[in-house]
Design a protein around this motif. Structure first.
Motif, mmCIF file in Angstrom:
data_model
loop_
_atom_site.group_PDB
_atom_site.id
_atom_site.type_symbol
_atom_site.label_atom_id
_atom_site.label_comp_id
_atom_site.label_asym_id
_atom_site.label_seq_id
_atom_site.Cartn_x
_atom_site.Cartn_y
_atom_site.Cartn_z
ATOM 1 N N CYS A 121 -4.348 2.919 -3.219
ATOM 2 C CA CYS A 121 -3.294 2.600 -2.231
ATOM 3 C C CYS A 121 -2.071 1.942 -2.833
ATOM 4 O O CYS A 121 -0.993 2.000 -2.256
ATOM 5 N N GLY B 279 -7.267 -2.331 1.797
ATOM 6 C CA GLY B 279 -6.662 -1.531 0.726
ATOM 7 C C GLY B 279 -7.699 -1.192 -0.333
ATOM 8 O O GLY B 279 -8.714 -1.864 -0.465
ATOM 9 N N PHE C 278 0.843 -1.206 0.000
ATOM 10 C CA PHE C 278 0.000 0.000 0.000
ATOM 11 C C PHE C 278 0.879 1.258 0.000
ATOM 12 O O PHE C 278 0.859 2.081 0.907
#
Ligand code: CIR
Length: 256
Positions: free
Chosen positions: A247, A243, A63
């Motif tokens: 990200c 996520g 991420f």
């Protein structure tokens, strides 16, 4: 040329930080396959994909958005709000130092890139469990010399501001009003998510296209009927780690 910096899915992904989601088993191979499709899609949209070095011991390294805010003039290396994520920034700083003059956010500030929405010269920054007042103030000081204004935004119910809203273009915001009040973005045109799809507010702009998860068909329809070019991909395995599509990359022009 458009650059997209990504970072491989770590084999430890299942030990990721989780705030609003219950932990459930994550199929790391499937997450990695979805991530590979994502990288391929960014490439097909004209971005040169550069992978930051793998960090197998850092569960959330994929991420990468949270580790930096890349503007035309500078890159700001963040200090992630989750202590377990602070070691992610060093390798990203090394990589970005070849592309931009670097600045860093320092303690006691915390800032996650997922809390920063850029629309033109305005940076909307979510005050969150990850981004504190000092983080917002440091970002303001670092970017003001380049003509950016920072607007602090309150939100609740999700991890990052960009879980609640993302830019579709410089004047249009995809937005979940249940998590971030509409008046936080006064003056902007907003397109709201379908209220049965609360996680649908995260879309990634890449050149003239919008990269979007295939899990939100109702909101997708709204995007398409706006005439936007939307490219979808399955993203449900990475979503289990909290996520979203923004990200997993840092996207910027190599020579703005
Ligand atoms: C975390 O909690 O930090 C990760 N499991 C998910 C981070 C998602 N990043 C983002 O929305 N920008």
């Amino acid at each position: 040329m458009l650059i997209a910096v990504t970072r491989p899915v770590s084999p430890t992904l299942a030990q990721c930080e989780l705030t609003h989601l219950a932990r459930q088993p994550i199929d790391v191979a499937r997450a990695a396959a979805q991530h590979a499709d994502y990288e391929r899609l960014l490439g097909s949209l004209g971005a040169k994909v550069i992978q930051a070095p793998a960090a197998p011991e850092l569960p959330d390294a994929v991420f990468i958005e949270d580790t930096a805010v890349v503007l035309d003039e500078i890159a700001v290396i963040t200090r992630p709000g989750a202590a377990s994520r602070r070691a992610e920034t060093a390798a990203v700083a090394t990589l970005l130092s070849t592309c931009r003059p670097l600045h860093s956010v320092g303690a006691p500030a915390t800032l996650d890139g997922g809390d920063v929405i850029r629309l033109g010269r305005t940076l909307y920054v979510g005050r969150s469990g990850r981004t504190n007042n000092a983080g917002i103030e440091q970002l303001r000081k670092l970017t003001a010399p380049f003509g950016y204004s920072v607007v602090a935004v309150e939100f609740a119910g999700c991890l990052h501001l960009k879980s609640a809203a993302t830019a579709l273009d410089d004047g249009l915001l995809l937005h979940n009003p249940a998590w971030a009040a509409a008046d936080s973005f006064s003056g902007l045109e907003t397109l709201t998510v379908d209220d049965r799809e609360p996680y649908a507010g995260n879309a990634l702009r890449v050149a003239d296209a919008i990269v979007y998860p295939s899990e939100f068909p109702r909101t997708l329809e709204r995007l398409a009927s706006r005439g936007l070019r939307v490219e979808t991909l399955p993203y449900d395995e990475l979503a289990k780690a909290e996520g979203a599509v923004t990200c997993c990359s840092l996207i910027f022009e190599d020579k703005p």
